[in-house]
Design an enzyme around this catalytic site. Structure first.
Site, PDB file in Angstrom:
ATOM      1  N   ASP A  19       0.819  -1.219   0.000  1.00  0.00           N
ATOM      2  CA  ASP A  19       0.000   0.000   0.000  1.00  0.00           C
ATOM      3  C   ASP A  19       0.851   1.269   0.000  1.00  0.00           C
ATOM      4  O   ASP A  19       0.675   2.153   0.844  1.00  0.00           O
ATOM      5  CB  ASP A  19      -0.942   0.019   1.209  1.00  0.00           C
ATOM      6  CG  ASP A  19      -1.759  -1.244   1.346  1.00  0.00           C
ATOM      7  OD1 ASP A  19      -2.196  -1.764   0.307  1.00  0.00           O
ATOM      8  OD2 ASP A  19      -1.961  -1.717   2.479  1.00  0.00           O
ATOM      9  N   GLU A 179     -11.232   0.637  -3.243  1.00  0.00           N
ATOM     10  CA  GLU A 179     -10.521   1.102  -2.050  1.00  0.00           C
ATOM     11  C   GLU A 179      -9.228   1.807  -2.452  1.00  0.00           C
ATOM     12  O   GLU A 179      -8.879   1.873  -3.629  1.00  0.00           O
ATOM     13  CB  GLU A 179     -10.210  -0.081  -1.120  1.00  0.00           C
ATOM     14  CG  GLU A 179      -9.409  -1.166  -1.784  1.00  0.00           C
ATOM     15  CD  GLU A 179      -9.285  -2.428  -0.933  1.00  0.00           C
ATOM     16  OE1 GLU A 179      -9.754  -2.427   0.211  1.00  0.00           O
ATOM     17  OE2 GLU A 179      -8.718  -3.407  -1.436  1.00  0.00           O
TER      18      GLU A 179
END
Length: 510
Positions: A19, A179
């Site tokens: 991420d 997301e």
């Protein structure tokens, strides 16, 4: 500025660094990653060429910022975003079982960072965008699975208070788990970019654009980034962030995995880098199943130069602080570790929680960054009570870990190999000993781990081997978001150990 042809290798951050988010301050670039149940939280890196990254610290390094003492594995800190604006750095993230969404600030990215400023709305993966008129937008995921979507609202950046009500601005492309959203203003248009499809084979990055920050957004009909239809050795691409360098070139950092036998990886999700090409129709493109992203990349130039980081080496514990690459499993108790109790040695005192339990475990490790590597240490330990143990551990989570340890069982001191697979622990092998000083080693190859010990540091005896697959996130029932961390540990199984274990050094060779 470097303008000759440049070759670099992916991933730029090998091992469990997922991420990624990136920002630029002048000629300097800063990158952060998710940390989940490990402490300190949110490792932060610096580079001037986007290829070679040096860790400069952690954003969340104290209990007032991050309390994950009872955090489950793969919970904790999700998907941070880092931004730089008007002399201040901002890192916004989610503590999924704790305080929720919050941000912290710093004028020096190496810290110290402020205590958390809470924001009121959103599920996971919040992002900040500072618009030209001074408006600050929070763009964040909401909902779950196929109901995942992106909401947005404006905040007072000094307090975190919402200035507007949240509105839905992006519903993705019909896939699950929309997301990791980011909002950008580029060439007079607003671009909304997010991941979709979940973090496995169908993972992809999608993008839309609008003349308004609230849309409606025209969606590019196909992903901006994915390898879902290729046999490329890098898979699961997505969760990207864009950056423009000082030359006007655009880049993306994103997560991906390098699968073994096209099935699994013990390294977890890693950070990759690729150039972004802007098409004549105004859409950016990274790699839509075209194999543009590879293990070896060639680009015409990079924005600067940075030293090559050293992934291998020995930590001698001669300093009064741990190296930045080392991490605790959750917040440690103050009495569980010390670099001063015996100068030049790391002291670990076993706690009541062990490696198969959730709590404040005495464990200090570093991420496995290569499929072929070895870790070793010199341990001095004199267990006197059944259940006390100390040694080396390869850990995925509390349900999957392998150890080579010096321990006491049934009144007898033993050197033992413990294998925990799918939540069940068994003693793979053990030998009686009178030693209180022992060399330990874990060797990883592509598909297995081997556990060794030595009495003199010269002659090594293999005690056990175990398959690598059970330590992969792909073997986890439910969500497994981390990779293997190799570390030093001590335990007393239900109580605090009477004596500490001492580690002279910790060596990592790839």
């Amino acid at each position: 500025m470097i303008e000759s042809s440049i070759t670099y290798n992916n991933p730029i951050l090998p091992g469990f660094y997922p991420d990624p988010s990136i920002t630029r301050a002048g000629d300097d670039y800063y990158l952060v990653c998710s940390s989940f149940e490990y402490f300190p939280g949110v490792p932060i890196f610096h580079s001037q060429d986007l290829i070679h990254w040096t860790q400069i610290g952690h954003v969340l390094d104290r209990l007032s910022q991050l309390d994950i003492r009872s955090c489950n594995s793969s919970d904790g800190i999700y998907a941070p975003t880092i931004r730089y604006h008007d002399g201040t750095f901002y890192m916004i993230t989610t503590d999924v079982r704790g305080k929720g969404n919050f941000y912290v600030t710093a004028t020096n990215p190496a810290g110290p960072w402020s205590d958390p400023i809470l924001i009121p709305y959103g599920g996971i993966d919040p992002s900040l965008m500072f618009d030209e008129d001074g408006t600050v937008y929070v763009t964040t995921q909401q909902g779950a699975d196929y109901d995942s979507h992106v909401i947005q609202y404006e905040i007072d950046i000094a307090t975190g208070s919402a200035l507007t009500e949240p509105v839905v601005i992006w519903t993705g492309d019909g896939g699950p788990w929309t997301e990791g959203p980011h909002l950008y203003r580029i060439n007079g248009l607003y671009y909304i970019m997010s991941a979709s499809g979940g973090t496995a084979k169908e993972h992809r990055e999608i993008i839309g654009r609008s003349s308004s920050p609230y849309g409606s957004f025209e969606r590019l009909p196909h992903p901006i980034l994915t390898h879902s239809r290729t046999e490329n050795p890098i898979q699961y691409l997505g969760h990207a962030d864009l950056i423009e360098d000082q030359n006007g070139d655009w880049w993306a950092v994103f997560l991906g995995v390098r699968l073994v036998e096209s099935k699994y990886t013990v390294l977890g999700r890693e950070t990759f880098l690729a150039p972004v090409k802007w098409k004549e129709d105004g859409w950016p493109m990274i790699d839509n199943n075209e194999d543009t992203v590879g293990l070896e990349m060639k680009v015409s130039r990079v924005p600067g130069s940075s030293p090559t980081p050293a992934y291998s080496g020995r930590y001698d514990f001669d300093d009064d602080v741990l190296p930045f690459a080392m991490t605790f499993l959750r917040n440690p108790t103050e009495a569980s570790w010390s670099l001063n109790k015996r100068p030049g040695w790391l002291s670990l005192r076993g706690q009541s929680e062990g490696l198969s339990e959730i709590g404040q475990v005495a464990f200090i490790g570093r991420r496995q960054q290569h499929t072929s590597a070895e870790w070793s240490t010199l341990l001095e330990f004199n267990p006197s009570v059944d259940g006390e143990a100390a040694g080396l551990c390869a850990r995925l989570d509390e349900h999957a870990h392998y150890e080579i340890a010096l321990s006491q069982r049934n009144g007898q001191r033993v050197i033992a190999a413990y294998l925990t697979v799918d939540g069940t622990t068994h003693v793979a092998a053990e030998v009686p000993t009178t030693a209180g000083r022992l060399y330990l080693k874990i060797c990883a190859e592509l598909t297995e781990y081997a556990l060794y010990y030595s009495l003199d540091g010269q002659e090594w005896i293999e005690l056990s081997t175990a398959a690598a697959y059970p330590l992969s996130p792909q073997a986890v029932k439910g969500n497994g978001f981390t990779g293997v961390v190799i570390g030093l540990y001590a335990t007393a199984h239900g109580k605090v150990a009477e004596v500490p274990a001492y580690f002279d050094w910790f060596d990592y060779r790839s």
